[in-house]
Enzyme design. Structure first.
Site, short mmCIF file in Angstrom:
data_model
loop_
_atom_site.label_atom_id
_atom_site.label_comp_id
_atom_site.label_asym_id
_atom_site.label_seq_id
_atom_site.Cartn_x
_atom_site.Cartn_y
_atom_site.Cartn_z
N GLU A 297 -8.67 -4.20 -9.19
CA GLU A 297 -8.37 -5.63 -9.33
C GLU A 297 -8.51 -6.17 -10.75
OE1 GLU A 297 -10.00 -4.30 -6.82
OE2 GLU A 297 -9.43 -5.24 -4.94
N GLY B 246 -7.79 -3.86 -1.57
CA GLY B 246 -8.03 -4.23 -0.18
C GLY B 246 -8.06 -3.04 0.76
N ALA C 130 -4.06 -5.18 -1.16
CA ALA C 130 -3.42 -6.41 -0.72
C ALA C 130 -2.02 -6.43 -1.34
CB ALA C 130 -4.24 -7.60 -1.19
N GLU D 20 -11.47 -1.73 0.50
CA GLU D 20 -12.34 -2.73 1.12
C GLU D 20 -12.26 -2.69 2.65
OE1 GLU D 20 -10.56 -5.68 -1.45
OE2 GLU D 20 -12.54 -6.28 -2.14
N1 DAK Z 1 1.41 -4.44 -2.84
C1 DAK Z 1 2.73 -4.50 -2.59
N2 DAK Z 1 3.55 -3.42 -2.63
C2 DAK Z 1 2.99 -2.26 -2.96
C3 DAK Z 1 1.61 -2.11 -3.23
C4 DAK Z 1 0.79 -3.27 -3.15
N3 DAK Z 1 -0.53 -3.25 -3.35
N4 DAK Z 1 1.38 -0.82 -3.53
C5 DAK Z 1 2.56 -0.18 -3.44
N5 DAK Z 1 3.53 -1.05 -3.09
C6 DAK Z 1 4.95 -0.74 -2.90
C7 DAK Z 1 5.65 -0.55 -4.24
O1 DAK Z 1 6.03 -1.80 -4.79
C8 DAK Z 1 6.88 0.26 -3.82
O2 DAK Z 1 7.80 -0.59 -3.22
P1 DAK Z 1 9.40 -0.44 -3.58
O3 DAK Z 1 9.50 -0.61 -5.04
O4 DAK Z 1 9.76 0.93 -3.13
O5 DAK Z 1 10.05 -1.56 -2.78
C9 DAK Z 1 6.31 1.15 -2.72
O6 DAK Z 1 5.11 0.52 -2.26
C10 DAK Z 1 5.95 2.54 -3.22
O7 DAK Z 1 5.09 2.39 -4.33
P2 DAK Z 1 5.32 3.16 -5.71
O8 DAK Z 1 6.76 3.40 -5.96
O9 DAK Z 1 4.55 2.42 -6.75
O10 DAK Z 1 4.61 4.56 -5.37
P3 DAK Z 1 3.90 5.54 -6.40
O11 DAK Z 1 3.61 6.78 -5.64
O12 DAK Z 1 4.67 5.66 -7.68
O13 DAK Z 1 2.52 4.82 -6.76
C11 DAK Z 1 0.45 3.64 -6.28
C12 DAK Z 1 1.55 4.63 -5.76
C13 DAK Z 1 -0.48 3.34 -5.10
C14 DAK Z 1 -0.35 4.34 -7.39
C15 DAK Z 1 1.14 2.37 -6.81
O14 DAK Z 1 2.07 1.89 -5.81
C16 DAK Z 1 0.17 1.30 -7.12
O15 DAK Z 1 -0.51 1.30 -8.15
N6 DAK Z 1 0.09 0.27 -6.24
C17 DAK Z 1 -0.77 -0.87 -6.43
C18 DAK Z 1 -2.18 -0.48 -6.13
C19 DAK Z 1 -3.11 -1.63 -6.37
O16 DAK Z 1 -3.26 -2.12 -7.51
N7 DAK Z 1 -3.76 -2.07 -5.32
C20 DAK Z 1 -4.72 -3.14 -5.39
C21 DAK Z 1 -4.00 -4.41 -5.06
S1 DAK Z 1 -5.03 -5.78 -5.44
C22 DAK Z 1 -8.77 -11.66 -2.99
C23 DAK Z 1 -8.41 -11.05 -1.83
C24 DAK Z 1 -7.93 -9.79 -1.85
C25 DAK Z 1 -7.77 -9.12 -3.01
C26 DAK Z 1 -8.11 -9.73 -4.17
C27 DAK Z 1 -8.62 -11.01 -4.17
N8 DAK Z 1 -9.30 -13.04 -2.99
C28 DAK Z 1 -9.81 -13.54 -1.80
C29 DAK Z 1 -9.71 -13.55 -4.24
C30 DAK Z 1 -7.24 -7.79 -3.00
C31 DAK Z 1 -6.59 -7.32 -4.07
C32 DAK Z 1 -5.91 -6.06 -4.04
O17 DAK Z 1 -5.94 -5.28 -3.12
#
Ligand code: DAK
Length: 277
Positions: free
Chosen positions: A131, A108, A63, A111
């Protein structure tokens, strides 16, 4: 649509999440557009769908953390509902959906792949529920679907530790059905990328599903999904009803008739053109 594309290849539809700059992260607009893309599918003309992400690096990196970071409790709940409604739409969609996972499937992203019927991936795929490291619980069904799909102990390990797993481990625990690598020639040059091999395999599988009797395939999806929610006594009743529902359809007559014809004369046509009636 800005972030979602749809391509029809014969009876197979391909939905691509196309927000490559943000690794295809799911913001509200992507969730809305995905909902619209699924609503626009003609389930009579289309017999199987493939869901994938644009580019080679990421299926869906979760997400959108930027969007979520400023949400109030009420907005967080609304965002969660939008995601959950979409994921249930995919899970209960009348035709099968194959997730072709190219690269990151985190939060997400993991998921949404689990709301699809089947997952296959490229060898650079990475699955995880990070998360708890962000101070939240998985919110799009991760605590529920992962625990049902792999063992509860393994799901708990992945969720509590927030550790990502690679494609081979995802295959070993049954989260994905197959892993595809790049094709390399004798000199070591990549001749077909892992993503292209993944998509070719997804399309082949989807075409194989699309060639079967569509009413029967739909009823199988319903029987498996609904049967898993209840005890075995109730589950077999669900199966009986959906089994009975196939009879008197043109497709059942054509499928069985074809088998009997083949027995009489093996030179008779073996491919049935099922009409979804
Ligand atoms: N959201 C927004 N932008 C993201 C992103 C994300 N999840 N993942 C990557 N990006 C963006 C980065 O900010 C970057 O943007 P710029 O800085 O270039 O503008 C671009 O994508 C490239 O990312 P990186 O530069 O970080 O690329 P790397 O190869 O260095 O790293 C990575 C890739 C996937 C390891 C890293 O980007 C990363 O850790 N991303 C976050 C992954 C993550 O934590 N995903 C889980 C998100 S939490 C709920 C409903 C839904 C949810 C929870 C609760 N409720 C109903 C309660 C869901 C939660 C989630 O999914």
């Amino acid at each position: 649509m800005e972030f979602v594309t749809y391509e029809q290849k014969d009876k197979v539809g391909i939905i691509t999440i196309n927000r490559e700059k943000a690794l295809n992260a799911l913001n509200s607009q992507v969730l809305d557009e995905l909902g619209e893309a699924f609503d626009a599918v003609d389930p009579d003309a289309t017999r199987c769908l493939i869901l994938t992400g644009a580019g080679e690096k990421s299926f869906v990196a979760g997400a959108d953390i930027g969007e979520m970071s400023t949400l109030s409790k009420a907005e967080g709940e609304a965002f969660g509902k939008k995601g959950n409604d979409l994921f249930r739409k995919i899970e209960t969609f009348p035709i099968p959906v194959i997730a072709a996972v190219n690269g990151f499937a985190l939060g997400g992203g993991c998921e949404i792949s689990m709301s699809c019927d089947i997952r296959i991936c490229s060898d650079n795929a990475m699955f995880g529920q990070p998360e708890v490291g962000l101070g939240i619980t998985p919110g799009f069904g991760g605590t529920q679907r992962l625990a049902r799909m792999v063992s509860p102990g393994y799901a708990k390990q992945m969720i509590y530790t927030a550790r990502n797993i690679k494609a081979d481990e995802a295959y070993r625990i049954g989260l994905v059905n197959a892993v595809y690598s790049a094709t390399v020639d004798e000199a070591g040059n990549v001749t077909v990328s892992a993503k292209d091999n993944l998509m070719a395999a997804a399309e082949k599988m989807a075409a194989g599903i699309a060639a079967q009797a569509p009413i029967a395939v739909r009823n199988c999806k319903k029987a498996i999904n609904e049967g898993l929610e209840v005890n075995m006594d109730e589950a077999v009743v669900i199966e009986e009803k959906l089994f009975g529902d196939c009879f008197e359809t043109e497709d059942q007559r054509a499928g069985m008739g074809n088998f009997l014809k083949k027995k009489d004369d093996p030179t008779k046509v073996k491919v049935v053109d099922f009409q979804n009636r």
